[in-house]
Design an enzyme around this catalytic site. Structure first.
Site, PDB file in Angstrom:
ATOM      1  N   VAL A  67     -35.643-119.247  54.920  1.00 25.90           N
ATOM      2  CA  VAL A  67     -34.961-120.545  54.949  1.00 25.90           C
ATOM      3  C   VAL A  67     -35.924-121.659  54.508  1.00 25.90           C
ATOM      4  O   VAL A  67     -35.505-122.666  53.931  1.00 25.90           O
ATOM      5  CB  VAL A  67     -34.313-120.792  56.336  1.00 25.90           C
ATOM      6  CG1 VAL A  67     -35.361-121.004  57.404  1.00 25.90           C
ATOM      7  CG2 VAL A  67     -33.340-121.936  56.313  1.00 25.90           C
ATOM      8  N   VAL A  69     -37.591-124.008  55.888  1.00 27.64           N
ATOM      9  CA  VAL A  69     -37.718-125.279  56.613  1.00 27.64           C
ATOM     10  C   VAL A  69     -38.050-124.929  58.067  1.00 27.64           C
ATOM     11  O   VAL A  69     -38.197-123.759  58.410  1.00 27.64           O
ATOM     12  CB  VAL A  69     -36.428-126.126  56.552  1.00 27.64           C
ATOM     13  CG1 VAL A  69     -36.269-126.796  55.217  1.00 27.64           C
ATOM     14  CG2 VAL A  69     -35.211-125.280  56.902  1.00 27.64           C
ATOM     15  N   LYS A 100     -48.472-132.949  67.451  1.00 21.76           N
ATOM     16  CA  LYS A 100     -47.217-133.677  67.707  1.00 21.76           C
ATOM     17  C   LYS A 100     -47.171-134.089  69.178  1.00 21.76           C
ATOM     18  O   LYS A 100     -47.241-133.232  70.059  1.00 21.76           O
ATOM     19  CB  LYS A 100     -46.043-132.755  67.357  1.00 21.76           C
ATOM     20  CG  LYS A 100     -44.665-133.291  67.710  1.00 21.76           C
ATOM     21  CD  LYS A 100     -43.578-132.317  67.250  1.00 21.76           C
ATOM     22  CE  LYS A 100     -42.205-132.705  67.718  1.00 21.76           C
ATOM     23  NZ  LYS A 100     -41.173-131.710  67.361  1.00 21.76           N
ATOM     24  N   VAL A 207     -32.440-104.280  52.498  1.00 22.02           N
ATOM     25  CA  VAL A 207     -31.564-103.438  53.322  1.00 22.02           C
ATOM     26  C   VAL A 207     -30.135-103.564  52.790  1.00 22.02           C
ATOM     27  O   VAL A 207     -29.628-104.674  52.615  1.00 22.02           O
ATOM     28  CB  VAL A 207     -31.631-103.893  54.799  1.00 22.02           C
ATOM     29  CG1 VAL A 207     -30.581-103.185  55.638  1.00 22.02           C
ATOM     30  CG2 VAL A 207     -33.024-103.656  55.363  1.00 22.02           C
TER      31      VAL A 207
HETATM   32  C1  LIG Z   1     -32.474-127.846  58.193  1.00 29.44           C
HETATM   33  C2  LIG Z   1     -33.241-127.034  59.185  1.00 29.44           C
HETATM   34  C3  LIG Z   1     -34.308-127.616  59.862  1.00 29.44           C
HETATM   35  C4  LIG Z   1     -35.014-126.878  60.813  1.00 29.44           C
HETATM   36  N1  LIG Z   1     -36.030-127.474  61.523  1.00 29.44           N
HETATM   37  C5  LIG Z   1     -36.642-126.781  62.508  1.00 29.44           C
HETATM   38  C6  LIG Z   1     -37.696-127.368  63.256  1.00 29.44           C
HETATM   39  O1  LIG Z   1     -38.097-128.510  63.047  1.00 29.44           O
HETATM   40  N2  LIG Z   1     -38.264-126.620  64.227  1.00 29.44           N
HETATM   41  C7  LIG Z   1     -37.879-125.342  64.494  1.00 29.44           C
HETATM   42  O2  LIG Z   1     -38.405-124.716  65.420  1.00 29.44           O
HETATM   43  N3  LIG Z   1     -36.926-124.761  63.750  1.00 29.44           N
HETATM   44  C8  LIG Z   1     -36.300-125.435  62.783  1.00 29.44           C
HETATM   45  N4  LIG Z   1     -35.352-124.823  62.038  1.00 29.44           N
HETATM   46  C9  LIG Z   1     -35.066-123.403  62.261  1.00 29.44           C
HETATM   47  C10 LIG Z   1     -36.154-122.549  61.613  1.00 29.44           C
HETATM   48  O3  LIG Z   1     -36.236-122.856  60.237  1.00 29.44           O
HETATM   49  C11 LIG Z   1     -35.860-121.076  61.795  1.00 29.44           C
HETATM   50  O4  LIG Z   1     -35.564-120.816  63.135  1.00 29.44           O
HETATM   51  C12 LIG Z   1     -37.067-120.251  61.445  1.00 29.44           C
HETATM   52  O5  LIG Z   1     -37.498-120.549  60.144  1.00 29.44           O
HETATM   53  C13 LIG Z   1     -36.762-118.780  61.546  1.00 29.44           C
HETATM   54  O6  LIG Z   1     -35.866-118.381  60.539  1.00 29.44           O
HETATM   55  P1  LIG Z   1     -35.552-116.848  60.449  1.00 29.44           P
HETATM   56  O7  LIG Z   1     -36.815-116.116  60.292  1.00 29.44           O
HETATM   57  O8  LIG Z   1     -34.660-116.483  61.550  1.00 29.44           O
HETATM   58  O9  LIG Z   1     -34.674-116.733  59.109  1.00 29.44           O
HETATM   59  P2  LIG Z   1     -35.108-116.821  57.567  1.00 29.44           P
HETATM   60  O10 LIG Z   1     -36.260-117.720  57.336  1.00 29.44           O
HETATM   61  O11 LIG Z   1     -33.844-117.111  56.830  1.00 29.44           O
HETATM   62  O12 LIG Z   1     -35.599-115.349  57.213  1.00 29.44           O
HETATM   63  C14 LIG Z   1     -34.679-114.302  56.979  1.00 29.44           C
HETATM   64  C15 LIG Z   1     -35.449-113.095  56.481  1.00 29.44           C
HETATM   65  O13 LIG Z   1     -34.541-112.011  56.378  1.00 29.44           O
HETATM   66  C16 LIG Z   1     -34.759-111.348  55.167  1.00 29.44           C
HETATM   67  N5  LIG Z   1     -33.523-110.682  54.755  1.00 29.44           N
HETATM   68  C17 LIG Z   1     -32.291-111.223  54.602  1.00 29.44           C
HETATM   69  N6  LIG Z   1     -31.445-110.287  54.128  1.00 29.44           N
HETATM   70  C18 LIG Z   1     -32.164-109.136  54.014  1.00 29.44           C
HETATM   71  C19 LIG Z   1     -31.861-107.808  53.579  1.00 29.44           C
HETATM   72  N7  LIG Z   1     -30.636-107.491  53.142  1.00 29.44           N
HETATM   73  N8  LIG Z   1     -32.834-106.880  53.589  1.00 29.44           N
HETATM   74  C20 LIG Z   1     -34.075-107.182  54.022  1.00 29.44           C
HETATM   75  N9  LIG Z   1     -34.426-108.416  54.433  1.00 29.44           N
HETATM   76  C21 LIG Z   1     -33.478-109.371  54.422  1.00 29.44           C
HETATM   77  C22 LIG Z   1     -35.179-112.441  54.194  1.00 29.44           C
HETATM   78  O14 LIG Z   1     -35.863-111.896  53.072  1.00 29.44           O
HETATM   79  C23 LIG Z   1     -36.079-113.275  55.109  1.00 29.44           C
HETATM   80  O15 LIG Z   1     -37.370-112.728  55.087  1.00 29.44           O
HETATM   81  C24 LIG Z   1     -34.656-125.533  61.069  1.00 29.44           C
HETATM   82  C25 LIG Z   1     -33.609-124.937  60.355  1.00 29.44           C
HETATM   83  C26 LIG Z   1     -32.893-125.683  59.427  1.00 29.44           C
HETATM   84  C27 LIG Z   1     -31.757-125.036  58.690  1.00 29.44           C
END
Ligand SMILES: Cc1cc2nc3c(=O)[nH]c(=O)nc-3n(C[C@H](O)[C@H](O)[C@H](O)COP(=O)(O)OP(=O)(O)OC[C@H]3O[C@@H](n4cnc5c(N)ncnc54)[C@H](O)[C@@H]3O)c2cc1C
Length: 535
Positions: A67, A69, A100, A207
């Site tokens: 994502v 961010v 912070k 996947v």
């Molecule tokens: C606008 C915005 C602002 C934010 N601000 C904050 C903040 O200030 N503080 C905070 O704590 N959080 C914040 N967050 C939340 C934070 O960004 C996420 O909680 C954090 O980055 C974790 O994301 P994630 O790892 O769950 O998902 P993602 O970063 O989306 O990672 C998903 C992973 O899954 C993998 N994947 C997907 N499909 C497949 C597949 N088919 N096969 C294999 N791999 C796959 C991708 O390659 C990727 O590596 C914010 C979110 C948003 C949208």
């Protein structure tokens, strides 16, 4: 006497709670997703399980980006690095990170004197002035003309105003809780390196599907260009896609869209000045709010808004205007957000962590905290060998209570807004989709009975501590109109603001300039693990 739980940066990970030397019931764990959630979870699991022979593998799709961010944290992130023995001096420069002290909320209220307030990360030092803040806030709700804006009662608020770092010298007897700002992509890369160093296996592959066993649990995942991969436990860190928890296991999802309207964001960077702020600023705009997060090399900015009230182009234009970038060709990134949570974060042999388990919009930067707590709680259950259906239920109730409490705190920012400039703000103020706990809390506040005890006892306290609720309600000025206030009686007017100002000033004088502190990050100091104070 009431109890206020403070932000604490420690974790209660009971390493080795099961019989010493006993083989863990789980031998192979497969994490799908290499965003912040995937790597944080990998490190938390690895810390406890790799030395006990558990194999941890993380798969990441080369075709699906993270994502990218999520650049602000709560003080809990400090506990994460401390627990892993990773020094600030190592990870912070690698991620352009800054300290912070808390979050400034600007223009959420139109009430004179309450247009801006600071939600501080309070710590032991604030114990000297918290009682006074709560006393004054309760007195003002009851009509006494006493000072009850939170900013003058918290050391962190003063530090943020002066752009100081919440890092006192070694000689100073109090530790101060603080969070961080960081580059999300660099943090992901840093955690990736650390996890691999600590024995986590990494595979870059996409996947394509999860294959279910006859009992409905996940047996393996199929990947492009390779054999299916089996495991005992699957961790879904696939982001908003929820590949395993939702698509494969069909775990029901609870949307929070009737409580929280925002579902989109647009982000763009701006240059940083010499004096680096030590706070996030959240400014209310026409259809949502803009974040401003200082890193050592840039500001991260973004506008979180509701697509029901404004278009993507309108949001981008408004953010550009807010940042003075109307003529600039700096690229904007547009994102969609899904706000809510799955009903079961641990379902059969699948644990969902990060955006795959749910997301509450980023107003208080709580998402990494959910990741930490979900992964750490899961380890706690694994360590105890507590894997049965009843354990799943307890686990899910705990995580859900944290989600609900946090959601209600975020909802309160919108519900209490006094802006009337757009339909968006009017609809938020009029929104009656509130939990019963929240309705009771507002009732208690308005009746002047104080909210410390109910917050401590209810699910609301699972999200945010008492002083945060007071900071928010007092910070936006939920008090009688100024002309209705009367002189305080002797009991109400016992605290002198000059003495409080002096205390805060003397405390904050010990803290260094933020940029200077970032140039000389000291080795880790042991934080006192006090979890609760009485006031
Ligand atoms: C606008 C915005 C602002 C934010 N601000 C904050 C903040 O200030 N503080 C905070 O704590 N959080 C914040 N967050 C939340 C934070 O960004 C996420 O909680 C954090 O980055 C974790 O994301 P994630 O790892 O769950 O998902 P993602 O970063 O989306 O990672 C998903 C992973 O899954 C993998 N994947 C997907 N499909 C497949 C597949 N088919 N096969 C294999 N791999 C796959 C991708 O390659 C990727 O590596 C914010 C979110 C948003 C949208």
């Amino acid at each position: 006497m009431t109890t206020a739980t403070f932000f604490d940066c420690t974790f209660n990970l009971t390493r080795g709670a099961s019989a010493p030397g006993a083989a863990p019931a789980v031998r192979r764990i497969l994490i799908v997703g290499g965003g912040t959630a995937g790597w944080m979870t990998a490190l938390i699991l690895a810390r406890s399980l790799i030395e006990r022979g558990v194999e941890i593998t993380l798969l990441e799709s080369p075709a699906v980006p993270t994502v990218g961010v999520g650049e602000g944290s709560t003080p809990w992130l400090r506990g994460f690095f401390d627990m892993l023995g990773i020094e600030e001096a190592e990870w912070m420069p690698a991620c352009h990170a800054t300290y912070k002290c808390g979050i400034s909320f600007d223009r959420w209220s139109t009430k004179p004197g309450f247009e801006r307030y600071f939600h501080a990360f309070a710590s032991m030092l604030d114990n000297l002035t918290l009682r006074q803040f709560v006393h004054n806030a309760d007195a003002r709700v009851n009509g006494a003309d006493v000072h009850a804006h939170p900013d003058r009662f918290f050391v962190a608020a003063r530090l943020a105003t002066r752009r100081r770092a919440p890092k006192a010298p070694e000689s100073f007897p109090f530790d101060v809780w603080h969070g961080y700002h960081f580059d999300a992509v660099l943090l992901g890369q840093f955690l990736h390196r650390k996890a691999v160093e600590r024995g986590v296996r990494y595979l870059s592959c996409h996947v394509t599907q999860a294959n279910l066993a006859p009992d409905g649990s996940i047996a393996s995942v199929s990947i492009r260009d390779g054999e299916p991969i089996a495991a005992d436990v699957f961790v879904d860190c696939s982001g908003f896609a929820g590949l395993l928890i939702e698509k494969a296991l069909r775990t029901p999802y609870v949307s929070f869209s009737s409580n929280l309207f925002n579902d989109a964001a647009v982000a763009m960077p701006t240059p940083i000045e010499d004096a680096i702020p030590s706070e996030t600023v959240s400014t209310a705009l026409r259809h949502g709010w803009a974040w401003k997060i200082p890193l050592t090399n840039r500001y991260g900015n973004g506008y979180v808004y509701s697509s029901s009230f404004c278009t993507q182009d309108e949001a981008e234009t408004e953010l550009r205007r807010h940042l003075g970038l109307l003529e600039s060709d700096v690229e904007a990134r547009h994102l969609k957000m899904r706000i809510g949570r799955v009903t079961r974060h641990w379902n059969k042999n699948c644990l969902a962590v990060g955006l795959a388990q749910g997301f509450i919009e980023p107003l208080e930067a709580t998402a990494l905290l959910f990741i930490q707590q979900t992964a750490a709680t899961f380890v706690e259950f694994l360590e105890k060998g507590d894997l049965g259906e009843e354990a799943h239920q307890r686990f899910n109730e705990r995580v859900n209570a944290h989600f609900e409490g946090t959601r209600d705190y975020i909802v309160t920012h919108y519900k209490t807004n006094s802006r009337e400039d757009t339909e968006y703000w009017r609809a938020n103020a009029a929104n009656m989709n509130l939990s019963e706990e929240l309705k009771q809390l507002y009732g208690l506040w308005m009746s002047g009975k104080g909210i410390a005890a109910p917050v401590g006892q209810q699910v609301l306290g699972k999200g945010y501590p008492v002083f945060s609720w007071y900071s928010l309600l007092a910070g936006v000025g939920i008090f009688p109109e100024h002309k209705q206030l009367r002189l305080p009686n002797a009991r109400e007017g016992i605290y002198k603001m000059a003495e409080i100002d002096d205390l805060i000033e003397r405390s904050s004088a010990h803290f260094p300039d933020h940029r200077a502190a970032l140039g000389h990050i000291p080795p880790r100091r042991t934080a006192p693990s006090l979890q609760a104070y009485f006031f």
